[in-house]
Scaffold this motif. Structure first.
Motif, PDB file in Angstrom:
ATOM      1  N   THR A 278     -39.925 -91.224 -85.197  1.00 47.87           N
ATOM      2  CA  THR A 278     -41.243 -90.631 -85.022  1.00 47.87           C
ATOM      3  C   THR A 278     -41.368 -89.998 -83.641  1.00 47.87           C
ATOM      4  O   THR A 278     -41.896 -88.887 -83.489  1.00 47.87           O
ATOM      5  N   THR A 279     -40.883 -90.683 -82.609  1.00 47.24           N
ATOM      6  CA  THR A 279     -40.929 -90.133 -81.252  1.00 47.24           C
ATOM      7  C   THR A 279     -40.149 -88.832 -81.168  1.00 47.24           C
ATOM      8  O   THR A 279     -40.631 -87.824 -80.638  1.00 47.24           O
ATOM      9  N   VAL A 280     -38.933 -88.831 -81.691  1.00 38.18           N
ATOM     10  CA  VAL A 280     -38.106 -87.626 -81.648  1.00 38.18           C
ATOM     11  C   VAL A 280     -38.792 -86.484 -82.389  1.00 38.18           C
ATOM     12  O   VAL A 280     -38.845 -85.343 -81.904  1.00 38.18           O
ATOM     13  N   ALA A 281     -39.344 -86.777 -83.561  1.00 36.82           N
ATOM     14  CA  ALA A 281     -39.988 -85.734 -84.354  1.00 36.82           C
ATOM     15  C   ALA A 281     -41.214 -85.172 -83.646  1.00 36.82           C
ATOM     16  O   ALA A 281     -41.453 -83.960 -83.665  1.00 36.82           O
ATOM     17  N   GLU A 282     -42.001 -86.045 -83.024  1.00 34.27           N
ATOM     18  CA  GLU A 282     -43.201 -85.573 -82.339  1.00 34.27           C
ATOM     19  C   GLU A 282     -42.844 -84.717 -81.124  1.00 34.27           C
ATOM     20  O   GLU A 282     -43.475 -83.685 -80.867  1.00 34.27           O
ATOM     21  N   LEU A 283     -41.852 -85.126 -80.366  1.00 37.79           N
ATOM     22  CA  LEU A 283     -41.478 -84.361 -79.174  1.00 37.79           C
ATOM     23  C   LEU A 283     -40.915 -82.991 -79.542  1.00 37.79           C
ATOM     24  O   LEU A 283     -41.165 -82.003 -78.843  1.00 37.79           O
ATOM     25  N   THR A 284     -40.177 -82.918 -80.626  1.00 42.50           N
ATOM     26  CA  THR A 284     -39.679 -81.610 -81.049  1.00 42.50           C
ATOM     27  C   THR A 284     -40.813 -80.756 -81.600  1.00 42.50           C
ATOM     28  O   THR A 284     -40.839 -79.541 -81.395  1.00 42.50           O
ATOM     29  N   ALA A 285     -41.777 -81.377 -82.281  1.00 40.59           N
ATOM     30  CA  ALA A 285     -42.897 -80.620 -82.847  1.00 40.59           C
ATOM     31  C   ALA A 285     -43.748 -79.984 -81.760  1.00 40.59           C
ATOM     32  O   ALA A 285     -44.244 -78.869 -81.921  1.00 40.59           O
ATOM     33  N   VAL A 286     -43.922 -80.695 -80.637  1.00 38.36           N
ATOM     34  CA  VAL A 286     -44.765 -80.159 -79.558  1.00 38.36           C
ATOM     35  C   VAL A 286     -43.948 -79.418 -78.507  1.00 38.36           C
ATOM     36  O   VAL A 286     -44.507 -78.827 -77.589  1.00 38.36           O
ATOM     37  N   GLY A 287     -42.618 -79.447 -78.625  1.00 39.14           N
ATOM     38  CA  GLY A 287     -41.765 -78.690 -77.718  1.00 39.14           C
ATOM     39  C   GLY A 287     -41.634 -79.285 -76.332  1.00 39.14           C
ATOM     40  O   GLY A 287     -41.636 -78.551 -75.340  1.00 39.14           O
ATOM     41  N   LEU A 288     -41.479 -80.610 -76.247  1.00 41.25           N
ATOM     42  CA  LEU A 288     -41.312 -81.266 -74.950  1.00 41.25           C
ATOM     43  C   LEU A 288     -39.851 -81.665 -74.733  1.00 41.25           C
ATOM     44  O   LEU A 288     -39.240 -82.302 -75.606  1.00 41.25           O
ATOM     45  N   PRO A 289     -39.284 -81.332 -73.563  1.00 44.18           N
ATOM     46  CA  PRO A 289     -37.945 -81.810 -73.239  1.00 44.18           C
ATOM     47  C   PRO A 289     -37.992 -83.295 -72.903  1.00 44.18           C
ATOM     48  O   PRO A 289     -39.010 -83.786 -72.394  1.00 44.18           O
ATOM     49  N   ALA A 290     -36.914 -84.003 -73.184  1.00 44.36           N
ATOM     50  CA  ALA A 290     -36.942 -85.449 -72.989  1.00 44.36           C
ATOM     51  C   ALA A 290     -35.596 -85.981 -72.555  1.00 44.36           C
ATOM     52  O   ALA A 290     -34.540 -85.444 -72.921  1.00 44.36           O
TER      53      ALA A 290
END
Length: 370
Positions: A278-290
Motif C-alpha cells: 500500500t505504501t509503495v502504491a500510494e507513493l507512486t500514485a502521488v509521485g513522491l521519491p522515496a
C-alpha cells in the motif's frame, strides 16, 4: 486469460443491479483495496450493490460501515503459519465459516465474490466455489495461502506486481482510494504544511513506518536529525504509537500517527519509509521519491514490492540492517537539496505505478458478471 496488463477502455455499463461480495477483512492492507474497488464498482455501475465480508476481529467493524457498505460477519479462521494446536481446529473453523458465507451469498443473491487475501478470503473462496464466480486480487509480490487456494478456481486473477506465482495473473496494480490517486500535491502544499505546523518553504522529509512505527527508522532519524536541520530540512515524523520520537529540534514535527496521509504527501518532498504494497502504491500514485527500507522479517516480499519502482529510478532500496544516521543522510540529502533531482525521481516513481488500479479491477469484476 492472457498474462499482462489490461488496457484502458470505455467503462462497462449494466442495466441490471449486479450484486458483488468483497472479502478483504482483517487488516487495513486487505480492507482498503477492497473498499477502493467497491467505490469504483459503484461509479461504473451505479445500480450495483456491494456487500463486505468480515469478522469482529481486526478493523472490519471500524472501517467498512464508516465507508457506507453493509458488513456481514463470519467466524474468524486464523491460518497458522506453524504446526500448533490451532492447526487441529482449522477444519472445524473452516466448515463453520464456509456455511456462514454460503448463507450470505444466498441472501444477497451474489453474482461474484472478490477476494483480497487474508483469513476472511479463504472461507469466502471455499463457500463460493462451484456456486458463484470468483475474482482474486493479490497485493504482494508473493501470494498468500488464501489467494493460492482461490486462484485455482477463479474466473480472473489480478495482481499488484508481476511474478506472484499465481496462474493467469493480470497486472493491475494496487487499488487505492481516490483521495490519494486524485491528490494535487502542489495545490495543497501550503494548506498541508500549515496543518502540520511545518515551514511554508524549504524541503520536507516525511518519515513513517506503519501504525506501530519502525525502530530502525526512528533511530536513524534521531541520528540524522542534526544534519537535516542544519541543512534547512524540516521533518514530519510518524514514529508510531509505541515508538520513540527524536529529541525536540526546530523544524522537527513528531507525531504518533498521521491521520491525514493525503496532506502528509502534499507537504513532503521526499519519503523515508517501509515498503508494504500500500505504501509503495500510494507513493507512486502521488509521485513522491522515496528511500525504501524493507522489513527484515518475513519472506522478503517488501523488497520485492519496491523493486519495480527502484529499477525504474523512482526510489532507493536500503536494507534494514544498513540504515544508520549517516546512511540516511547520504541517501536523502542529494534529493532534499536538489529539487530538480527529486522531481525527476518522483516522475519516474509515478510512471512505474498504477494510479487507475481501482477502476481496472472494477472492470474485471463487472466483465466477469457481464
Amino acid at each position: 486469460m492472457p498474462r499482462g496488463t489490461p488496457g484502458p477502455g470505455p467503462a462497462p455499463t449494466y442495466r441490471g443491479t449486479p450484486s458483488i461480495v468483497v472479502a478483504g477483512g482483517g487488516s487495513a492492507g486487505h480492507i482498503e483495496p477492497a473498499l477502493a474497488v467497491a467505490d469504483a464498482i459503484r461509479r461504473l455501475a451505479p445500480g450495483a450493490t456491494v456487500t463486505a465480508l468480515g469478522t469482529e476481529k481486526g478493523l472490519d467493524t471500524q472501517l467498512i460501515p464508516a465507508r457506507g457498505y453493509p458488513l456481514e460477519l463470519i467466524p474468524p479462521v486464523p491460518l497458522p503459519r506453524k504446526p500448533t494446536a490451532d492447526l487441529l481446529k482449522l477444519p472445524g473453523n473452516v466448515r463453520g465459516a464456509v456455511k456462514r458465507v454460503r448463507e450470505v451469498l444466498m441472501s444477497v443473491n451474489a453474482d461474484v465474490v472478490v477476494g483480497f487475501g487474508g483469513f476472511v478470503s479463504l472461507p469466502a473462496y471455499l463457500g463460493a466455489r462451484g456456486r458463484t464466480p470468483i475474482v482474486v486480487h493479490e497485493a504482494n509480490a508473493r501470494a498468500g495461502l488464501a489467494n493460492k487456494v482461490g486462484a485455482r478456481f477463479a474466473k480472473a486473477v489480478a495482481v499488484a506486481v508481476p511474478g506472484t506465482g499465481l496462474a493467469h495473473e493480470q497486472v493491475v496494480g494496487m487499488p487505492l482510494r481516490r483521495s490519494i490517486t486524485g491528490l494535487d500535491r502542489a495545490a495543497l502544499r501550503g494548506q498541508a504544511r500549515q496543518h502540520f505546523g511545518l515551514p511554508p518553504g524549504g524541503p520536507v522529509l516525511l518519515v513513517f513506518g506503519g501504525s506501530q512505527g519502525a525502530r530502525t527508522l526512528n533511530q536513524a532519524v534521531a541520528a540524522a536529525l542534526p544534519g537535516l536541520v542544519d541543512a534547512g530540512v524540516a521533518v514530519l515524523h510518524a514514529h508510531g504509537r509505541t515508538g520513540e520520537p527524536a529529541p525536540p529540534m526546530p523544524g522537527y514535527r513528531p507525531l504518533p500517527y498521521i491521520e491525514r496521509m493525503d496532506l502528509a504527501y502534499a507537504a513532503a518532498d521526499v519519503v523515508l519509509g517501509r515498503c508494504g504494497m500500500t505504501t509503495v502504491a500510494e507513493l507512486t500514485a502521488v509521485g513522491l521519491p522515496a528511500v525504501y527500507v524493507p522489513l527484515p522479517h518475513g519472506n522478503g516480499e517488501q523488497a520485492l514490492n519496491a523493486r519495480p519502482i527502484v529499477d525504474n529510478g523512482g526510489g532507493v532500496l536500503v536494507p534494514d540492517e544498513e540504515l544508520t544516521g549517516d546512511r540516511a543522510l547520504s541517501e536523502l540529502m542529494p534529493l532534499l537539496t536538489d529539487p530538480g533531482r527529486a522531481l525527476k525521481m518522483g516522475r519516474r516513481a509515478r510512471a512505474a505505478g498504477h494510479g487507475d488500479a481501482d477502476e481496472r479491477m472494477a472492470r474485471i469484476v463487472l466483465d466477469v458478471i457481464g
